[in-house]
Design an enzyme around this catalytic site. Structure first.
Site, PDB file in Angstrom:
ATOM      1  N   LEU A   1      -7.835   3.324   2.672  1.00 20.70           N
ATOM      2  CA  LEU A   1      -8.974   2.346   2.769  1.00 20.70           C
ATOM      3  C   LEU A   1      -8.022   0.992   2.978  1.00 20.70           C
ATOM      4  CD1 LEU A   1     -11.517   0.941   2.026  1.00 20.70           C
ATOM      5  CD2 LEU A   1     -11.226   1.062  -0.332  1.00 20.70           C
ATOM      6  N   GLU A   2      -6.787   0.938   2.277  1.00 28.19           N
ATOM      7  CA  GLU A   2      -5.851  -0.655   2.516  1.00 28.19           C
ATOM      8  C   GLU A   2      -5.581  -0.271   3.595  1.00 28.19           C
ATOM      9  OE1 GLU A   2      -4.375   0.025  -2.375  1.00 28.19           O
ATOM     10  OE2 GLU A   2      -3.063   0.701  -0.520  1.00 28.19           O
ATOM     11  N   LEU A   3      -5.144   0.461   4.304  1.00 26.30           N
ATOM     12  CA  LEU A   3      -4.700   0.582   5.824  1.00 26.30           C
ATOM     13  C   LEU A   3      -5.875   0.241   6.696  1.00 26.30           C
ATOM     14  CD1 LEU A   3      -2.562   1.432   7.911  1.00 26.30           C
ATOM     15  CD2 LEU A   3      -3.311   3.781   7.843  1.00 26.30           C
TER      16      LEU A   3
ATOM     17  N   SER B   1       0.844  -1.245   0.065  1.00 30.01           N
ATOM     18  CA  SER B   1      -0.011  -0.092  -0.195  1.00 30.01           C
ATOM     19  C   SER B   1       0.975   1.213  -0.166  1.00 30.01           C
ATOM     20  CB  SER B   1      -0.838  -0.100   1.337  1.00 30.01           C
ATOM     21  OG  SER B   1      -1.591   1.267   1.368  1.00 30.01           O
TER      22      SER B   1
END
Length: 620
Positions: free
Chosen positions: A502-504, A431
């Site tokens: 969002l990925e985190l 990410s």
């Protein structure tokens, strides 16, 4: 005549003199005289100006010579003076100052010229014996040295021992002799120097208080106490021929414990259960302590060692004894005797070593129990301990410097390959912030090394996502199918509403709820704490942070890649070709599997993150 010769021989043995020298007296009709030399009793000391007297040593043994019997046998006593530094003896001319009373020669008073040797001669028409005695006249200043009261005393103190709580009467020594020579009743003055006070003065009787009383010329101690110990001085004055004469004597009064207390001796050490540890070939010291009370009539006391029932004089080579007085309490002694054994041998363990004490009231003995000391290899133990400590220090330094290498080595040997324990498709999902410098770092450096050098399967959304799909669903699906989420932290990361946020969020929620995903933070560029979003600030406390340091981190052997490999799944670098071949076979299967399971996994994660737009809003 034969009896007289035997008496002379007996006198010779008693006086301890040498063979008598036969000399001719000055008178023409006088017989040969036996000269017994100088008396072994020692010199007589008198203070100049005080009264003194000499007693003829021939009468010191009444069983040999008795003044009355010799006078009855026709013997006469004559005195001669040999002044100091002269060789010719002179007969004494009697006067008011020098007079003779039976066997005594009186000097009332003495002068400095009286110093020298005095010879008393006992003779009659058929026999003659003479013996010398030395008189030393002290100056008053010399006689007062060491005397607390500054009173001139030439005669050594007499001893007086009094039990505590008992009474005693002190009579001035030689007072009766002064009574014979005085024309009036003598007067006695008493002084006291306490043994408990270290002072140079003493007290006259008039200042004393309690338990002591002067009765005529005697001093009465009604109840003996500790503070009554010390030196009592008595100064005798009397009148003779209109002249005042005096002399001074002293009495050393000591207290002892009451006679009602036990007086039997006892051994204090060794105790009954005490064991002495000995070592062969070394010097051994056995310590014995005994308590020996003072006995009034017979004060002799002894402590000694025996070996096999024999005293140490039978073993002169290796055994000796060292004795000393440890304490003295009212003349009760605590004595210590140390038995020193040189070069202790094994056969000495079978000997019987006994310590014994004795006084007039009893006897006590105790055996010393010996035990051989277990010999420890001190040199070997010291060397072993030193080597152990050195190795521990070396290991500590090695671990402190090479802990990453050691940890990677341990993981390569004993670590578990997660590919065999789960159904994940990717090892790492990266990410990062799009359209920035970080994107170039991820694609050209991270991806290349992780895939080509370390053999990891890497997922990058922009590369691996299929066109036409929903970004949110695809992102959640990729995160769920990865074993690690690698977050590249930089100043531009996680801007409001970005896909990186969002990925985190998905990775943190998956890690917190399921535990099947671990998040790794890689700091590409320093970021101020205020620039960290809320999720990163919370995750930073518990998550590993690996810092990229530019050119120093580009080499595969750098600390950055070692630290990153510790956080990544276990892979063996040496088997990279093998892993690529296996990965190529698995990719096709996993691709097919992922197409069938994407919807189900997306639905599972969607239960956690129900609304992607809500995630973006909450992160903002």
């Amino acid at each position: 005549m034969a009896s007289f010769i035997s008496i002379l021989l007996f006198l010779f043995t008693v006086l301890g003199g040498t063979s008598p020298a036969v000399s001719q007296s000055s008178g023409p009709t006088e017989p040969m005289c036996y000269d017994w030399g100088e008396s072994s009793e020692g010199s007589v000391f008198v203070v100049e100006g005080e009264v003194g007297w000499l007693s003829c040593p021939l009468f010191s043994h009444p069983s040999v010579y008795n003044y009355t019997s010799t006078q009855s046998a026709g013997h006469n006593l004559f005195w001669y003076h040999l002044p100091e530094g002269q060789d010719l003896e002179q007969p004494i001319t009697y006067s008011s100052r020098l007079s003779k009373d039976r066997e005594r020669l009186w000097l009332q008073p003495t002068t400095a010229s009286d110093t020298g040797q005095y010879i008393c001669m006992l003779r009659n028409k058929s026999s003659c014996s003479k013996i010398g005695i030395r008189l030393t006249v002290l100056r008053p200043d010399d006689a007062t040295r060491g005397v607390k009261c500054a009173l001139p005393v030439a005669v050594a103190p007499t001893e007086k021992i009094v039990p505590l709580q008992k009474g005693a009467t002190l009579d001035c020594p030689d007072l009766q002799d002064a009574i014979k020579m005085s024309e009036s009743k003598p007067e006695v003055q008493w002084y006291f120097a306490s043994a408990l006070k270290n002072v140079e003065t003493c007290d006259l009787y008039s200042s004393w208080r309690g338990y002591r009383e002067l009765k005529e010329n005697s001093l009465l101690i009604h109840v003996m106490q500790e503070e009554h110990q010390g030196i009592y001085y008595c100064r005798v004055q009397y009148q003779r021929r209109n002249q005042t004469l005096n002399f001074t004597r002293s009495i050393n009064v000591s207290a002892i414990l009451p006679l009602s207390l036990p007086k039997q001796p006892s051994i204090m050490n060794p105790t009954n259960d005490q064991i002495f540890t000995v070592k062969t070939g070394k010097e051994v010291r056995l310590v014995c302590r005994g308590h020996l009370p003072f006995v009034l009539n017979n004060p002799s006391r002894h402590i000694w060692w025996t070996v096999d029932g024999q005293t140490l004089d039978k073993f002169p080579d290796r055994f000796r004894e060292e004795n000393r007085t440890v304490t003295e309490h009212f003349r009760d002694w605590t004595l210590e005797s140390v038995l020193v054994i040189q070069n202790f041998q094994s056969k000495d363990l079978k000997r019987e070593f006994n310590c014994s004490v004795r006084n007039e009231k009893g006897f006590d003995t105790r055996r010393a129990q010996l035990e051989e000391e277990v010999t420890l290899p001190s040199v070997e133990l010291g060397c072993g301990l030193g080597v152990t400590l050195l190795l521990m220090l070396l290991l500590f330094v090695v671990y402190h410097v090479f802990w990453l290498e050691l940890l990677l080595l341990y993981r390569s040997w004993f670590g578990t390959d997660e590919r065999h324990t789960d159904d994940k498709e990717y090892d790492v999902y990266i990410s990062y912030a799009r359209n920035s410098e970080e994107e170039q770092f991820v694609l050209s450096t991270l991806r290349r090394v992780l895939e080509n050098e370390l053999g990891y399967s890497v997922c990058i959304f922009d590369r691996d996502s299929l066109p036409g799909g929903t970004i949110t669903d695809e992102t959640l699906s990729f995160v769920a199918r990865s074993r690690r989420l690698l977050v590249v932290v930089s100043p531009g990361y996680a801007s409001q509403g970005s896909q990186a946020l969002l990925e985190l969020k998905a990775g943190i929620d998956n890690m917190a709820l399921g535990g099947h995903l671990r998040v790794i933070l890689v700091q590409y560029k320093p970021v101020r704490r205020q620039g960290w979003v809320r999720e990163l600030r919370r995750a930073r406390v518990a998550l590993a942070l690996v810092r990229w340091q530019g050119d120093k981190s580009r080499e595969l052997s750098s600390r950055f890649w070692k630290r990153l490999r510790v956080e990544l799944p276990v892979r063996r670098v040496s088997s990279r070709g093998e892993d690529e071949e296996e990965s190529s076979k698995e990719v096709g299967l996993m691709r097919l599997y992922s197409q069938n399971s994407t919807n189900s996994q997306t639905g599972l994660i969607s239960n956690t993150v129900k609304d992607p737009q809500q995630v973006l809003n909450s992160a903002a």
